[in-house]
Design a protein around this motif. Structure first.
Motif, short mmCIF file in Angstrom:
data_model
loop_
_atom_site.label_atom_id
_atom_site.label_comp_id
_atom_site.label_asym_id
_atom_site.label_seq_id
_atom_site.Cartn_x
_atom_site.Cartn_y
_atom_site.Cartn_z
N UNK A 141 0.76 -1.20 0.21
CA UNK A 141 -0.05 0.00 -0.13
C UNK A 141 1.03 1.36 -0.11
N UNK A 142 1.79 1.27 0.88
CA UNK A 142 2.70 2.51 0.80
C UNK A 142 3.43 2.70 -0.43
N UNK A 182 1.65 7.19 -6.76
CA UNK A 182 0.41 8.20 -6.76
C UNK A 182 -0.71 7.56 -6.89
N UNK A 183 -1.02 6.49 -6.49
CA UNK A 183 -2.38 5.91 -6.52
C UNK A 183 -3.32 6.56 -5.16
N UNK A 184 -4.53 6.50 -5.50
CA UNK A 184 -5.55 7.14 -4.51
C UNK A 184 -5.46 6.23 -3.32
N UNK A 185 -5.65 6.76 -2.12
CA UNK A 185 -5.82 5.92 -0.88
C UNK A 185 -6.59 4.73 -0.90
N UNK A 186 -7.79 4.76 -1.59
CA UNK A 186 -8.73 3.52 -1.24
C UNK A 186 -8.39 2.81 -2.49
N UNK A 187 -7.92 3.15 -3.61
CA UNK A 187 -7.49 2.12 -4.51
C UNK A 187 -6.25 1.22 -4.07
N UNK A 188 -5.16 2.04 -3.55
CA UNK A 188 -4.24 1.25 -2.93
C UNK A 188 -4.49 0.46 -1.83
N UNK A 194 5.18 10.25 5.92
CA UNK A 194 4.50 9.66 6.93
C UNK A 194 3.41 8.48 6.17
N UNK A 195 3.18 7.57 6.90
CA UNK A 195 2.46 6.55 6.32
C UNK A 195 1.04 7.16 6.08
N UNK A 196 0.69 6.76 4.82
CA UNK A 196 -0.81 7.49 4.49
C UNK A 196 -1.91 6.90 5.31
N UNK A 197 -2.69 7.76 5.69
CA UNK A 197 -3.98 7.44 6.25
C UNK A 197 -5.34 8.18 5.64
#
Length: 208
Positions: free
Chosen positions: A56-57, A64-70, A127-130
């Motif tokens: 995911x990271x 550059x994938x969106x959060x929910x897709x990743x 920072x890890x994406x949230x």
């Protein structure tokens, strides 16, 4: 900050411990689910979860994938690794002594770690994406609530409720409980133990 029995603590530290406990609970649910349904202790559960987190990271930072897709792709990656482990390792060794299966899952954990090393590294330090960002100060108890903590507080109870419903109120849950309680009787009733095992490992991969 306070001291109890020589240990320095604060409300913030205690609250973070609670959040960490919820995260570990997801891994524990996967371990217990597999063990209760198949009698196998999956020592690769943590490695599979780490693999999904890394994927995911990598997808978000490097591509550059969106959060929910990743997040969906990362969950799918963990579920795929867990399912392949059941099909190629556990199923072939299921009738062997359980000690051999335990060692095999340790080997899977090392293999998953090796595959993770082969993947592209994260190019930059971030920072890890949230999904939820920001900080909120809870007055009176000296706790700074962060976005990632809110995510955990929402997601983990939701998963527990959904998993509890699946196991208690659906045909799948009945099959899992039957296979766990009495595999012989479950097979006589037309329940495929192998199919149940594969589905359980897939769910455990999602929980990881």
């Amino acid at each position: 900050m306070s001291i109890l029995a020589g240990i320095l603590y604060s409300n913030e530290i205690l609250f973070q411990g609670f959040i960490d406990g919820l995260v570990y609970a997801l891994i524990a649910m996967g371990l217990v689910l597999i063990y209760k349904a198949t009698g196998v202790i999956n020592f690769a559960q943590g490695a599979i979860g780490t693999f999904g987190g890394f994927v995911m990271g990598m997808l978000m930072v490097n591509y550059g994938l969106p959060y929910w897709l990743a997040a969906i792709l990362a969950i799918a990656a963990s579920a795929a690794v867990s399912t392949v482990t059941e099909l190629l390792v556990v199923r072939r060794l299921f009738t062997k002594p359980r000690l051999l299966l335990f060692v095999a899952t340790l080997g899977v954990a090392q293999l998953v770690a090796l595959i993770q090393i082969w993947l592209p590294t994260v190019d930059e330090r971030v920072d890890y994406p949230t999904p939820i960002k920001g900080y909120w100060e809870i007055g009176g108890i000296d706790i700074l609530l962060r976005g990632e903590q809110v995510t955990v507080l929402i997601v983990v109870p939701f998963i527990v409720i959904v998993l509890g419903y699946l196991l208690q109120k659906t045909r799948f849950g009945l099959a899992v409980r039957s296979a766990a309680d009495n595999p012989g009787a479950a097979q006589l009733a037309g329940i495929s133990i192998r199919s149940v095992s594969t589905q359980v490992w897939l769910i455990a991969g999602v929980l990881a």
